[in-house]
Design a protein around this motif. Structure first.
Motif, short mmCIF file in Angstrom:
data_model
loop_
_atom_site.label_atom_id
_atom_site.label_comp_id
_atom_site.label_asym_id
_atom_site.label_seq_id
_atom_site.Cartn_x
_atom_site.Cartn_y
_atom_site.Cartn_z
N ALA A 195 0.92 -1.07 -0.02
CA ALA A 195 0.00 0.23 -0.12
C ALA A 195 0.79 1.22 -0.05
O ALA A 195 0.41 2.34 -0.33
N VAL A 196 2.27 0.96 0.18
CA VAL A 196 3.17 2.34 0.24
C VAL A 196 3.10 2.92 -1.02
O VAL A 196 3.59 2.04 -2.19
N THR A 197 3.07 3.96 -1.20
CA THR A 197 3.53 4.91 -2.23
C THR A 197 4.78 5.68 -2.46
O THR A 197 4.86 6.30 -3.60
N GLY A 198 5.31 5.87 -1.50
CA GLY A 198 6.54 6.54 -1.15
C GLY A 198 7.33 6.14 0.30
O GLY A 198 6.79 5.96 1.15
N VAL A 199 8.74 6.28 -0.09
CA VAL A 199 9.54 5.93 1.26
C VAL A 199 10.31 7.36 1.40
O VAL A 199 10.71 7.94 0.54
N VAL A 200 10.29 7.55 2.80
CA VAL A 200 11.19 8.75 3.25
C VAL A 200 12.39 8.18 3.88
O VAL A 200 12.07 7.44 5.03
N ALA A 201 13.32 8.69 3.59
CA ALA A 201 14.63 7.99 4.30
C ALA A 201 15.34 9.28 4.91
O ALA A 201 16.08 10.34 4.04
N GLY A 202 15.72 9.07 6.38
CA GLY A 202 16.73 10.11 6.78
C GLY A 202 18.06 9.74 6.30
O GLY A 202 18.56 8.81 6.38
N ILE A 203 18.71 10.82 5.65
CA ILE A 203 20.07 10.71 5.21
C ILE A 203 21.11 11.07 5.99
O ILE A 203 22.33 11.15 5.49
N GLY A 204 20.97 11.75 7.15
CA GLY A 204 21.98 11.92 8.21
C GLY A 204 22.01 13.21 8.04
O GLY A 204 21.32 14.03 7.74
N PRO A 205 23.35 13.68 8.58
CA PRO A 205 24.50 12.94 8.81
C PRO A 205 24.44 11.94 9.83
O PRO A 205 23.71 12.28 10.95
N CYS A 233 17.13 15.37 5.18
CA CYS A 233 18.47 15.47 6.16
C CYS A 233 17.78 15.20 7.47
O CYS A 233 16.79 15.82 7.93
N THR A 234 18.49 14.19 8.09
CA THR A 234 18.09 13.95 9.61
C THR A 234 17.87 15.26 10.58
O THR A 234 17.21 15.57 11.37
N LEU A 235 19.02 16.33 10.34
CA LEU A 235 18.93 17.48 10.91
C LEU A 235 17.63 18.14 10.86
O LEU A 235 17.09 18.73 11.94
N ASP A 236 16.96 18.06 9.77
CA ASP A 236 15.81 18.70 9.30
C ASP A 236 14.82 18.43 10.21
O ASP A 236 13.98 18.88 10.48
N GLY A 237 14.74 16.99 10.15
CA GLY A 237 13.43 16.44 11.11
C GLY A 237 13.69 16.77 12.56
O GLY A 237 12.65 16.92 13.16
N LEU A 238 14.85 16.88 13.05
CA LEU A 238 14.93 17.30 14.50
C LEU A 238 14.55 18.77 14.46
O LEU A 238 13.80 19.08 15.57
N ALA A 239 14.80 19.65 13.69
CA ALA A 239 14.43 20.96 13.53
C ALA A 239 12.84 20.96 13.52
O ALA A 239 12.30 22.13 14.27
N TYR A 240 12.34 20.31 12.58
CA TYR A 240 10.83 20.42 12.51
C TYR A 240 10.11 19.92 13.63
O TYR A 240 9.29 20.68 14.06
#
Length: 217
Positions: free
Chosen positions: A56-66, A94-101
């Motif tokens: 059922a997944v239509t897209g994958v989102v992956a944290g790329i680091g650093p 970017c993993t840092l963007d996820g933390l910022a969000y």
């Protein structure tokens, strides 16, 4: 839309599902040594919680680091494999963007994660959605002048209070935040970086010096 988001760039093994409106299932476990063991069961768990199958997944989102080499590659290889198997796009964030969000701060601030070797991976943000510097890896004391007076989030900031006296949670990234951020960017028609790892230094593992090559007889 059904986005499967995952990140293994920090000690957190984190997975989430986003249906285009919000996160419908998520899982996070902190264990820096067991990314490979924990990731696939976590994916199975969030799919079961949502009552959905992987197809059922239509897209994958992956944290790329650093992030450290070994942990980071577990998540990215899994994301790439799922993308190929399902025939769906893989979006790098970017993993840092996820933390910022997840921090949801309005003014300038810093995100810093633990890079080991007494260093941090870090970047500055104008707000929770806008990064203003490229991710970098440095010793905290060497960047004290660049981050002075700014709030900071992330495990790296919490580890070094002398450099980051205004540090607070979130400590690790969550796939739920990555999924929400990716969904916003998709809705806005923004482009995503390729799902390639942000390795800012060489791996900790090194080939031993003077190692002996044995040739078969």
């Amino acid at each position: 839309m059904l986005l499967l988001a995952l990140d293994t760039a920090t000690p957190a093994v984190t997975v989430a599902l986003h249906d285009g409106r919000d996160v419908i299932a998520s899982s996070s476990q902190v264990d820096a040594r067991r990314h490979g063991e924990l990731l696939l069961p976590a994916i199975d768990r969030v799919l079961a919680e949502a009552g959905l199958k992987l197809d059922a997944v239509t897209g994958v989102v992956a944290g790329i680091g650093p992030g450290p080499y070994t942990g980071l590659r577990v998540g990215l290889m899994t994301a790439e494999t799922f993308g190929l198997a399902l025939g769906v796009p893989v979006h790098g964030v970017c993993t840092l963007d996820g933390l910022a969000y997840a921090a949801d701060l309005e003014g300038p601030f810093v995100v810093a994660t633990d890079a080991r070797r007494k260093e941090v991976y870090w970047a500055r943000y104008a707000d929770s959605r806008t990064r203003v510097t490229d991710p970098a890896v440095d010793r905290p004391a060497d960047i004290a002048g660049q981050v002075a007076g700014l709030p900071a989030v992330g495990a790296g900031a919490l580890l070094y209070p002398d450099t980051f006296p205004q540090a607070h949670e979130p400590e690790h990234v969550s796939a739920a935040a990555l999924a929400r951020l990716a969904a916003e960017r998709l809705a806005a028609g923004e482009e995503f970086p390729a799902p390639r790892p942000l390795y800012l230094r060489r791996p900790d593992a090194q080939v031993p010096k003077n190692y002996k090559v044995v040739t078969p007889k």
